[in-house]
Design an enzyme around this catalytic site. Structure first.
Site, PDB file in Angstrom:
ATOM      1  N   ARG A   1       1.042  -1.212   0.039  1.00 33.90           N
ATOM      2  CA  ARG A   1      -0.043  -0.037   0.134  1.00 33.90           C
ATOM      3  C   ARG A   1       0.914   1.331   0.042  1.00 33.90           C
ATOM      4  O   ARG A   1       0.328   2.389  -0.106  1.00 33.90           O
ATOM      5  CB  ARG A   1      -1.003  -0.151   1.192  1.00 33.90           C
ATOM      6  CG  ARG A   1      -1.964  -0.830   1.166  1.00 33.90           C
ATOM      7  CD  ARG A   1      -2.902  -0.949   2.204  1.00 33.90           C
ATOM      8  NE  ARG A   1      -3.932   0.032   2.312  1.00 33.90           N
ATOM      9  CZ  ARG A   1      -5.442  -0.419   2.344  1.00 33.90           C
ATOM     10  NH1 ARG A   1      -5.830  -1.649   2.032  1.00 33.90           N
ATOM     11  NH2 ARG A   1      -6.305   0.572   2.511  1.00 33.90           N
TER      12      ARG A   1
ATOM     13  N   TYR B   1       0.614   4.398  -2.694  1.00 29.41           N
ATOM     14  CA  TYR B   1      -0.510   5.154  -2.305  1.00 29.41           C
ATOM     15  C   TYR B   1      -0.244   6.040  -1.094  1.00 29.41           C
ATOM     16  O   TYR B   1      -0.124   7.135  -1.059  1.00 29.41           O
ATOM     17  CB  TYR B   1      -1.889   4.596  -1.964  1.00 29.41           C
ATOM     18  CG  TYR B   1      -2.994   5.554  -2.059  1.00 29.41           C
ATOM     19  CD1 TYR B   1      -3.367   6.077  -3.165  1.00 29.41           C
ATOM     20  CD2 TYR B   1      -3.650   5.360  -0.773  1.00 29.41           C
ATOM     21  CE1 TYR B   1      -4.638   6.854  -2.969  1.00 29.41           C
ATOM     22  CE2 TYR B   1      -4.833   6.325  -0.871  1.00 29.41           C
ATOM     23  CZ  TYR B   1      -5.395   6.880  -1.863  1.00 29.41           C
ATOM     24  OH  TYR B   1      -6.444   7.885  -1.656  1.00 29.41           O
TER      25      TYR B   1
ATOM     26  N   VAL C   1     -15.110  -1.634  -0.484  1.00 25.55           N
ATOM     27  CA  VAL C   1     -16.141  -2.595  -0.017  1.00 25.55           C
ATOM     28  C   VAL C   1     -17.486  -2.301  -0.324  1.00 25.55           C
ATOM     29  O   VAL C   1     -18.396  -3.259  -0.440  1.00 25.55           O
ATOM     30  CB  VAL C   1     -15.878  -2.463   1.416  1.00 25.55           C
ATOM     31  CG1 VAL C   1     -16.115  -0.974   2.101  1.00 25.55           C
ATOM     32  CG2 VAL C   1     -16.371  -3.698   2.264  1.00 25.55           C
TER      33      VAL C   1
ATOM     34  N   THR D   1     -12.186  -2.228  10.925  1.00 21.89           N
ATOM     35  CA  THR D   1     -13.076  -0.933  11.024  1.00 21.89           C
ATOM     36  C   THR D   1     -12.875  -0.154  10.059  1.00 21.89           C
ATOM     37  O   THR D   1     -11.623   0.161   9.739  1.00 21.89           O
ATOM     38  CB  THR D   1     -13.403  -0.417  12.389  1.00 21.89           C
ATOM     39  OG1 THR D   1     -12.226   0.314  12.513  1.00 21.89           O
ATOM     40  CG2 THR D   1     -13.759  -1.429  13.474  1.00 21.89           C
TER      41      THR D   1
ATOM     42  N   ARG E   1      -9.981   2.480  11.552  1.00 24.70           N
ATOM     43  CA  ARG E   1      -9.821   3.970  10.891  1.00 24.70           C
ATOM     44  C   ARG E   1     -11.101   4.815  11.318  1.00 24.70           C
ATOM     45  O   ARG E   1     -12.490   4.341  11.076  1.00 24.70           O
ATOM     46  CB  ARG E   1      -9.851   3.809   9.546  1.00 24.70           C
ATOM     47  CG  ARG E   1      -9.602   5.194   8.861  1.00 24.70           C
ATOM     48  CD  ARG E   1      -9.573   5.141   7.401  1.00 24.70           C
ATOM     49  NE  ARG E   1      -8.175   4.463   6.849  1.00 24.70           N
ATOM     50  CZ  ARG E   1      -8.258   3.745   5.787  1.00 24.70           C
ATOM     51  NH1 ARG E   1      -9.236   3.581   4.990  1.00 24.70           N
ATOM     52  NH2 ARG E   1      -7.138   3.156   5.355  1.00 24.70           N
TER      53      ARG E   1
HETATM   54  P1  NAD Z   1     -11.253   8.090  -8.665  1.00 21.79           P
HETATM   55  O1  NAD Z   1     -10.152   6.906  -9.136  1.00 21.79           O
HETATM   56  O2  NAD Z   1     -12.686   7.801  -8.995  1.00 21.79           O
HETATM   57  O3  NAD Z   1     -10.710   9.461  -9.347  1.00 21.79           O
HETATM   58  C1  NAD Z   1      -9.516   9.849  -9.615  1.00 21.79           C
HETATM   59  C2  NAD Z   1      -9.434  10.529 -11.081  1.00 21.79           C
HETATM   60  O4  NAD Z   1      -7.963  10.946 -11.305  1.00 21.79           O
HETATM   61  C3  NAD Z   1      -9.939   9.601 -12.034  1.00 21.79           C
HETATM   62  O5  NAD Z   1     -10.900  10.369 -12.842  1.00 21.79           O
HETATM   63  C4  NAD Z   1      -8.633   9.107 -12.873  1.00 21.79           C
HETATM   64  O6  NAD Z   1      -8.907   8.982 -14.243  1.00 21.79           O
HETATM   65  C5  NAD Z   1      -7.801  10.456 -12.482  1.00 21.79           C
HETATM   66  N1  NAD Z   1      -6.493  10.407 -12.658  1.00 21.79           N
HETATM   67  C6  NAD Z   1      -5.619   9.533 -12.171  1.00 21.79           C
HETATM   68  N2  NAD Z   1      -4.371   9.744 -12.532  1.00 21.79           N
HETATM   69  C7  NAD Z   1      -4.133  10.685 -13.297  1.00 21.79           C
HETATM   70  C8  NAD Z   1      -3.342  11.293 -14.186  1.00 21.79           C
HETATM   71  N3  NAD Z   1      -2.081  11.052 -14.004  1.00 21.79           N
HETATM   72  N4  NAD Z   1      -3.469  12.365 -14.774  1.00 21.79           N
HETATM   73  C9  NAD Z   1      -4.954  13.021 -14.962  1.00 21.79           C
HETATM   74  N5  NAD Z   1      -5.747  12.340 -14.295  1.00 21.79           N
HETATM   75  C10 NAD Z   1      -5.731  11.482 -13.408  1.00 21.79           C
HETATM   76  O7  NAD Z   1     -11.038   8.214  -7.153  1.00 21.79           O
HETATM   77  P2  NAD Z   1     -11.821   9.042  -6.274  1.00 21.79           P
HETATM   78  O8  NAD Z   1     -12.586   8.181  -5.113  1.00 21.79           O
HETATM   79  O9  NAD Z   1     -12.643   9.850  -6.821  1.00 21.79           O
HETATM   80  O10 NAD Z   1     -10.582   9.823  -5.422  1.00 21.79           O
HETATM   81  C11 NAD Z   1     -10.435  11.017  -5.798  1.00 21.79           C
HETATM   82  C12 NAD Z   1      -9.170  11.684  -4.942  1.00 21.79           C
HETATM   83  O11 NAD Z   1      -9.477  11.655  -3.446  1.00 21.79           O
HETATM   84  C13 NAD Z   1      -7.940  10.913  -5.089  1.00 21.79           C
HETATM   85  O12 NAD Z   1      -6.713  11.739  -4.970  1.00 21.79           O
HETATM   86  C14 NAD Z   1      -8.156  10.004  -3.877  1.00 21.79           C
HETATM   87  O13 NAD Z   1      -6.497   9.600  -3.472  1.00 21.79           O
HETATM   88  C15 NAD Z   1      -8.580  10.932  -2.799  1.00 21.79           C
HETATM   89  N6  NAD Z   1      -9.299  10.137  -1.894  1.00 21.79           N
HETATM   90  C16 NAD Z   1     -10.447   9.469  -2.121  1.00 21.79           C
HETATM   91  C17 NAD Z   1     -11.132   8.763  -0.809  1.00 21.79           C
HETATM   92  C18 NAD Z   1     -12.384   7.977  -1.249  1.00 21.79           C
HETATM   93  O14 NAD Z   1     -12.824   7.192  -0.397  1.00 21.79           O
HETATM   94  N7  NAD Z   1     -12.861   8.133  -2.442  1.00 21.79           N
HETATM   95  C19 NAD Z   1     -10.686   8.651   0.317  1.00 21.79           C
HETATM   96  C20 NAD Z   1      -9.451   9.472   0.217  1.00 21.79           C
HETATM   97  C21 NAD Z   1      -9.002  10.369  -0.626  1.00 21.79           C
HETATM   98  N1  UDP Z   2     -13.237  -5.367   2.313  1.00 19.83           N
HETATM   99  C1  UDP Z   2     -14.036  -6.460   2.556  1.00 19.83           C
HETATM  100  N2  UDP Z   2     -14.672  -6.911   1.586  1.00 19.83           N
HETATM  101  C2  UDP Z   2     -14.438  -6.734   0.162  1.00 19.83           C
HETATM  102  C3  UDP Z   2     -13.931  -5.552  -0.084  1.00 19.83           C
HETATM  103  C4  UDP Z   2     -13.252  -4.880   1.139  1.00 19.83           C
HETATM  104  O1  UDP Z   2     -14.288  -7.192   3.642  1.00 19.83           O
HETATM  105  O2  UDP Z   2     -14.961  -7.235  -0.777  1.00 19.83           O
HETATM  106  C5  UDP Z   2     -12.675  -4.730   3.547  1.00 19.83           C
HETATM  107  C6  UDP Z   2     -11.407  -4.662   3.588  1.00 19.83           C
HETATM  108  O3  UDP Z   2     -10.603  -5.749   3.957  1.00 19.83           O
HETATM  109  C7  UDP Z   2     -11.039  -3.480   4.393  1.00 19.83           C
HETATM  110  C8  UDP Z   2     -12.348  -2.606   4.386  1.00 19.83           C
HETATM  111  O4  UDP Z   2     -13.328  -3.479   3.720  1.00 19.83           O
HETATM  112  O5  UDP Z   2     -11.283  -3.741   5.865  1.00 19.83           O
HETATM  113  C9  UDP Z   2     -12.513  -1.276   3.510  1.00 19.83           C
HETATM  114  O6  UDP Z   2     -11.677  -1.856   2.099  1.00 19.83           O
HETATM  115  P1  UDP Z   2     -11.756  -0.613   0.841  1.00 19.83           P
HETATM  116  O7  UDP Z   2     -10.953  -1.554  -0.084  1.00 19.83           O
HETATM  117  O8  UDP Z   2     -13.066  -0.352   0.738  1.00 19.83           O
HETATM  118  O9  UDP Z   2     -10.913   0.469   1.297  1.00 19.83           O
HETATM  119  P2  UDP Z   2      -9.720   0.830   2.291  1.00 19.83           P
HETATM  120  O10 UDP Z   2     -10.067   1.593   3.624  1.00 19.83           O
HETATM  121  O11 UDP Z   2      -9.032  -0.391   2.710  1.00 19.83           O
HETATM  122  O12 UDP Z   2      -8.698   1.482   1.562  1.00 19.83           O
END
Ligand code: NAD
Ligand code: UDP
Length: 318
Positions: A149, A152, A194, A217, A282
């Site tokens: 991981r 990321y 998930v 969690t 978390r």
């Molecule tokens: P997503 O994958 O749906 O969106 C990310 C977007 O970025 C996509 O449209 C993808 O095509 C674009 N992208 C990726 N690499 C690129 C590049 N090199 N150039 C141009 N575009 C690019 O993901 P999301 O869930 O919408 O997440 C958006 C942002 O929020 C991310 O930075 C992610 O790390 C952050 N974030 C999301 C969550 C969540 O739960 N969704 C949680 C924490 C942080």
């Molecule tokens: N998870 C699960 N079943 C699934 C996908 C995810 O039990 O089919 C669990 C995973 O092990 C983690 C939590 O759900 O404990 C959240 O996972 P997710 O991939 O959504 O996001 P993360 O918070 O780990 O980035």
């Protein structure tokens, strides 16, 4: 630096993604001009199909790890461009590190050249497998720098460091939002997270797959609440990182039962091996968001899961 008709211009990198597309909509609704920059790596451009006809919206198909420029004046640069689901970033590991290093640098340079405010979408993953629960912004985290991981987590941590250095060294006006698990319409059914998994499995009557013993969690925040928090931070004067997430914590066992029950599904709940080491707990401490932004989430999980289940019916042809 609003233009002649008073509109603010916001560039949203990652604007075609799950969070980015909702953010673009909200920015347009409040009157901004919006330029979405996206290379469609993980966000289907269909997410913003409805926006393409909007007179204040433009899509630039571009990879932010390459030199990034637009001729327009910019007031805001928002960096959301990165693979975000574990399945996506494990399939695109180097691309993820580049989006959170070269990409961040390119967008910071763009914001600096334009005199724009810069907002970075960071993640609760900067806390890694936390030894403190809940996590407040002053906690430094517990990240394995060579674990799977790390592509990321370390990209987000590197980006935060670079953002703060642009703030200190160049006086750039910066914001860092640490987003916790977010869910809602426009998550891809196959993104592996998930809630898409549980919702699609429940709707299709397939086994709902809990990884490991299900005692892990997470705390899930509905997309509309997250976007409101991000915009409040963008408009604030807060340059320290701010957690945006829902402080209500749930085990994966509880979540699976809830989704099956709300969907009225006959799916079985099964346990499968945990694919790789991951954070065991978390939960955000949102004291700072409450105090500085006056923000807290309003949509409860049951309501959010109902809306999310509904959103998967069409792509699944149910
Ligand atoms: P997503 O994958 O749906 O969106 C990310 C977007 O970025 C996509 O449209 C993808 O095509 C674009 N992208 C990726 N690499 C690129 C590049 N090199 N150039 C141009 N575009 C690019 O993901 P999301 O869930 O919408 O997440 C958006 C942002 O929020 C991310 O930075 C992610 O790390 C952050 N974030 C999301 C969550 C969540 O739960 N969704 C949680 C924490 C942080
Ligand atoms: N998870 C699960 N079943 C699934 C996908 C995810 O039990 O089919 C669990 C995973 O092990 C983690 C939590 O759900 O404990 C959240 O996972 P997710 O991939 O959504 O996001 P993360 O918070 O780990 O980035």
């Amino acid at each position: 630096m609003a233009d002649r008709d008073g509109a603010v211009t916001s560039l949203v990198a990652g604007g075609a993604g799950f969070v980015g597309s909702h953010l673009c909509e909200k920015l347009l609704a409040r009157g901004d001009r919006v330029i979405a920059v996206d290379n469609a790596a993980t966000g289907p451009l269909g997410n913003i199909e409805g926006l393409l006809r909007h007179p204040r919206f433009r899509l630039v198909v571009h990879d932010i790890t390459q030199h990034t420029w637009v001729d327009d004046g910019l007031d805001h640069v928002l960096h959301l461009a990165s693979p975000a689901s574990p399945r996506d970033y494990l399939e695109l590991p180097v691309e993820t590190m580049m989006a959170g290093s070269r990409g961040t640098h390119n967008l910071l340079a763009l914001a600096r050249a334009k005199g724009a405010r810069f907002l970075f979408a960071s993640s609760s993953e900067v806390y890694g497998d936390p030894k403190e629960n809940p996590q407040c912004e002053d906690y430094w985290g517990n990240v394995d720098p060579i674990g799977v991981r790390a592509v990321y987590d370390e990209a987000k941590r590197f980006s935060e460091a670079l953002v703060m250095e642009y703030h200190r060294t160049h006086g750039l006006d910066t914001r860092i939002v640490r987003i916790f698990n977010t869910y809602g319409p426009r998550m891809r059914a196959d993104d592996g997270r998930v809630l898409p998994n549980f919702c699609c499995q429940a709707l299709l009557g397939e086994d709902v797959t809990i990884y490991g013993d299900g005692m892990h969690t997470r705390s899930f925040c509905y997309i509309d609440d997250v976007v409101d928090g991000v915009l409040l931070l963008l408009d604030s004067e807060e340059t320290r990182p701010v957690n945006i997430g829902n402080p209500v914590e749930v085990t994966m066992n509880e979540l699976a039962r809830e989704v099956v029950e709300i969907a009225g599904s006959s799916s079985r709940i099964v346990h499968v091996p945990l694919p790789h080491h991951e954070p065991r707990v978390r939960r955000p401490d949102i004291t700072r968001a409450r105090e500085v932004l006056g923000w807290e989430p309003h949509i409860d999980r049951r309501d959010g899961i109902e809306r999310t289940l509904e959103s998967f019916r069409e792509p699944l042809h149910i």
